[in-house]
Design an enzyme around this catalytic site. Structure first.
Site, short mmCIF file in Angstrom:
data_model
loop_
_atom_site.label_atom_id
_atom_site.label_comp_id
_atom_site.label_asym_id
_atom_site.label_seq_id
_atom_site.Cartn_x
_atom_site.Cartn_y
_atom_site.Cartn_z
N GLY A 1 -7.65 3.24 11.15
CA GLY A 1 -8.12 1.90 10.83
C GLY A 1 -8.21 1.57 9.36
N THR A 2 -7.59 2.38 8.49
CA THR A 2 -7.70 2.10 7.06
C THR A 2 -7.06 0.76 6.69
OG1 THR A 2 -5.73 3.47 6.74
CG2 THR A 2 -7.84 4.49 6.29
N GLY A 3 -5.90 0.44 7.28
CA GLY A 3 -5.24 -0.82 6.95
C GLY A 3 -6.04 -2.02 7.42
N CYS A 4 -6.58 -1.93 8.63
CA CYS A 4 -7.43 -3.01 9.15
C CYS A 4 -8.64 -3.20 8.24
CB CYS A 4 -7.91 -2.67 10.56
SG CYS A 4 -6.63 -2.39 11.78
N THR B 1 -8.50 8.81 9.09
CA THR B 1 -7.97 7.62 8.42
C THR B 1 -7.66 6.50 9.40
OG1 THR B 1 -5.73 8.53 8.57
CG2 THR B 1 -6.98 8.99 6.55
N LYS C 1 0.83 -1.20 0.00
CA LYS C 1 0.00 0.00 0.00
C LYS C 1 0.87 1.25 0.00
CE LYS C 1 -1.74 -1.57 3.73
NZ LYS C 1 -2.51 -1.87 4.97
#
Length: 267
Positions: free
Chosen positions: A211-214, A209, A177
């Site tokens: 928690g975007t990866g989760c 933003t 990412k």
């Protein structure tokens, strides 16, 4: 192919609801999956940072996994924060015992606040014991650099080179990412080992933003049982996350980086 996929999150908690287990369960539900959870750590955190982490002992993580998966086989698994090496090994062993069809690893190492979520001595265990056992890893640029023990990629070409080196470590598929790079467009690099594809999305102007990866990795896990291949699931998950980011400012949660709006298509 199942009508309603049963999707398991193996991760830590977030009392504010924006990341970790809570975010994963929201993403699963928003995308039509039945969410399940095995907790690896109790995290005292909000939108402003992490205050304290209470690790769940590896033996109890193993007990949760065995108890659940013996009764309810998972159609897909998302792995997030694991905390320590013993937990990494317990999860790896459970994957061997139960062989879930699709496994996504979000190698959570450091929170956006800078707080470390994976012990330094657990990085080797993650790299050597878990990486080769999962179907897809979804590191951001700092996490990829940590896994490779090298500087963070400064551009898309360096990202493509790091993807090759992540495959050399044993990763079957990689979604690297690129959100940490500057620019009006966010570029991720996806690879199944036979070349890389650049996936672009407009950068959403919001500070919310958390928690975007989760959320992205959970969305991929929820969608994969309903798609013929990984790329289709990744593309739809990215579209879902972009929508969640665009609607994030309609929420009013916390004084720091607020969460994305997981249910933006519903309310």
């Amino acid at each position: 192919m199942t009508a309603i996929p049963k999707v398991l999150s193996i991760a830590g908690t977030d009392p504010s609801g924006g990341a970790g287990i809570q975010a994963d369960l929201k993403a699963f539900s928003a995308l039509g999956g039945y969410g399940m959870a095995v907790i690896t750590g109790l995290v005292a955190q909000t939108t402003t940072g992490v205050r304290e982490i209470l690790e769940v002992p590896a033996a109890f993580v193993e007990s949760q996994l065995d108890t659940l998966l013996t009764d309810v086989p998972a159609d897909a698994v998302k792995i997030g924060m694991l905390g320590e090496a013993a937990v990494v090994r317990a999860v790896a062993a459970a994957l061997d015992r139960f062989s879930p069809p699709y496994v996504v690893l979000d190698p959570v190492m450091v929170a956006k606040s800078g707080d470390r979520l994976l012990a330094q001595d657990a990085v080797a265990a993650l790299r050597e014991e878990l990486l080769p056992r999962v179907d897809l890893i979804t590191p951001n640029l700092p996490e990829a650099a940590d896994l490779l023990d090298e500087p963070q990629a400064a551009g898309v070409e360096e990202m493509r080179e790091q993807v090759k080196r992540l495959h050399a470590l044993g990763a079957r598929r990689v979604l690297l990412k690129g959100g940490h790079l500057d620019g009006d467009v966010c570029v991720d690099v996806f690879s199944e080992g036979d070349g890389a594809i650049e996936l672009s999305a407009p950068r959403v102007a919001t500070r919310n933003t958390h928690g975007t990866g989760c959320t992205l990795s959970a969305a991929i896990a929820a969608l994969r049982p309903r798609h013929a291949d990984w790329l289709a699931a990744v593309r739809e998950a990215k579209e879902y996350l972009t929508g969640a980011l665009r609607a994030a400012d309609t929420l009013d949660v916390g004084h720091g980086r607020g969460p994305v709006h997981h249910f933006h298509a519903i309310w």
